[in-house]
Design a protein around this motif. Structure first.
Motif, PDB file in Angstrom:
ATOM      1  N   MET A   1      11.062 -54.319  38.401  1.00 59.23           N
ATOM      2  CA  MET A   1       9.621 -53.936  38.821  1.00 59.23           C
ATOM      3  C   MET A   1       8.578 -54.731  38.073  1.00 59.23           C
ATOM      4  O   MET A   1       8.712 -54.766  37.146  1.00 59.23           O
ATOM      5  N   LYS A   3       4.461 -55.591  37.279  1.00 60.71           N
ATOM      6  CA  LYS A   3       3.429 -54.729  36.738  1.00 60.71           C
ATOM      7  C   LYS A   3       2.667 -54.087  37.810  1.00 60.71           C
ATOM      8  O   LYS A   3       2.265 -52.802  37.276  1.00 60.71           O
ATOM      9  N   TRP A   6       4.344 -50.927  38.673  1.00 60.02           N
ATOM     10  CA  TRP A   6       4.383 -49.673  37.757  1.00 60.02           C
ATOM     11  C   TRP A   6       3.351 -49.086  37.393  1.00 60.02           C
ATOM     12  O   TRP A   6       3.145 -47.944  37.447  1.00 60.02           O
ATOM     13  N   GLU A   9       1.975 -46.575  40.414  1.00 59.85           N
ATOM     14  CA  GLU A   9       2.901 -45.608  40.418  1.00 59.85           C
ATOM     15  C   GLU A   9       2.475 -44.702  39.256  1.00 59.85           C
ATOM     16  O   GLU A   9       2.344 -43.294  39.363  1.00 59.85           O
ATOM     17  N   ASN A 110       8.363 -42.521  32.568  1.00 61.05           N
ATOM     18  CA  ASN A 110       9.321 -43.897  32.027  1.00 61.05           C
ATOM     19  C   ASN A 110      10.678 -43.428  32.190  1.00 61.05           C
ATOM     20  O   ASN A 110      11.503 -44.290  32.576  1.00 61.05           O
ATOM     21  N   MET A 113      11.255 -44.122  35.586  1.00 67.10           N
ATOM     22  CA  MET A 113      11.468 -45.675  35.930  1.00 67.10           C
ATOM     23  C   MET A 113      12.905 -46.103  35.488  1.00 67.10           C
ATOM     24  O   MET A 113      13.410 -47.153  36.257  1.00 67.10           O
ATOM     25  N   THR A 149      14.357 -54.701  38.201  1.00 66.33           N
ATOM     26  CA  THR A 149      14.144 -53.397  37.555  1.00 66.33           C
ATOM     27  C   THR A 149      14.286 -53.451  35.892  1.00 66.33           C
ATOM     28  O   THR A 149      14.039 -52.357  35.475  1.00 66.33           O
ATOM     29  N   TYR A 153       8.187 -51.048  29.486  1.00 72.55           N
ATOM     30  CA  TYR A 153       7.143 -50.647  29.846  1.00 72.55           C
ATOM     31  C   TYR A 153       5.936 -51.232  29.188  1.00 72.55           C
ATOM     32  O   TYR A 153       4.778 -51.390  29.436  1.00 72.55           O
TER      33      TYR A 153
END
Length: 255
Positions: A1, A3, A6, A9, A110, A113, A149, A153
């Motif tokens: 994923m 930045k 992320w 979302e 999180n 994710m 992915t 984070y």
């Protein structure tokens, strides 16, 4: 994923969360929650707006280590009194670099994710085992998406947290005057796997005269890169009228 995905979302989740559960007015807070608001707001203001605050120090570290000079996305996770404080400190700006959430909301995001990343990896494994009529290009694309992915984070934002909790009861431990207890493990960075825990027994040992139900812990910390950050817990007492700081830096962790 990547930045940008992320962050987009997360902004969507934050907006939807506040539509479902709006931040209450300050007048609706209990006496204790209002004092928590003052403590959290003061600490957050010092962290983000003072020249000697944590954000300026983090910016200096980011620049030294990675050459980053941009203004990072800042995720502030807290409790309801903290959200009231943040609303008072921050202008309403959908493009603000600061995204404010309840601690539980950020943890759930999180986890979602991570679950998404796991599903993509399972898809990649299944495609390798049973490629069927898929071409090498198709397999390569699935592999690229699965690899994309794998993320931390903390690569995407500066996470700062500040909230009050009740100290947690733990299995009885032998009394100890070992000063190293101050540096006991504070839990996973940022509390994504679980918020830093405080042993109620340790608080009682330090302040035996205090009713255990009166203990409160102010958990503060930041994570500004993979394995880069710190967390502290400050021990407070709520006597029914006011919050009183008993011990600053009750525990400290460095990631």
């Amino acid at each position: 994923m990547d930045k940008s995905t992320w962050i987009a979302e997360l902004r969507t989740l934050a907006a939807e969360a506040r539509q479902r559960n709006p931040i209450p007015d300050r007048s609706a807070l209990s006496a204790e929650d209002d004092q928590q608001r003052q403590v959290i707001g003061s600490e957050f203001y010092h962290w983000g707006w003072n020249d000697d605050g944590g954000l300026n120090r983090i910016q200096g570290q980011r620049e030294i280590i990675g050459g980053a000079t941009d203004i990072p996305t800042i995720v502030f996770s807290t409790n309801w009194p903290g959200l009231v404080a943040a609303r008072e400190l921050l202008p309403e700006d959908p493009a603000s670099p600061v995204i404010c959430l309840l601690q539980s909301e950020f943890a759930e995001f999180n986890q979602r994710m991570l679950d998404q990343a796991a599903r993509e990896l399972d898809r990649w494994d299944a495609a390798l085992e049973n490629p069927g009529e898929m071409s090498l290009d198709d397999l390569a694309l699935i592999g690229f998406e699965a690899g994309d992915t794998r993320f931390d984070y903390a690569e995407f934002c500066v996470h700062v947290w500040s909230h009050f909790v009740h100290p947690l009861a733990a299995d009885p431990q032998p009394d100890s005057d070992d000063e190293d207890d101050e540096d006991d493990d504070g839990g996973a960075p940022g509390g994504i796997e679980g918020w830093p825990s405080t042993d109620l027994g340790s608080a009682q040992h330090a302040f035996p005269e205090v009713n255990p139900e009166q203990f409160r812990v102010h958990v503060v910390g930041n994570l500004w890169g993979p394995q880069a950050g710190s967390s502290q817990q400050h021990l407070w007492r709520w006597d029914g009228r006011k919050l009183e700081l008993l011990l600053e830096g009750f525990t400290t962790s460095v990631y």
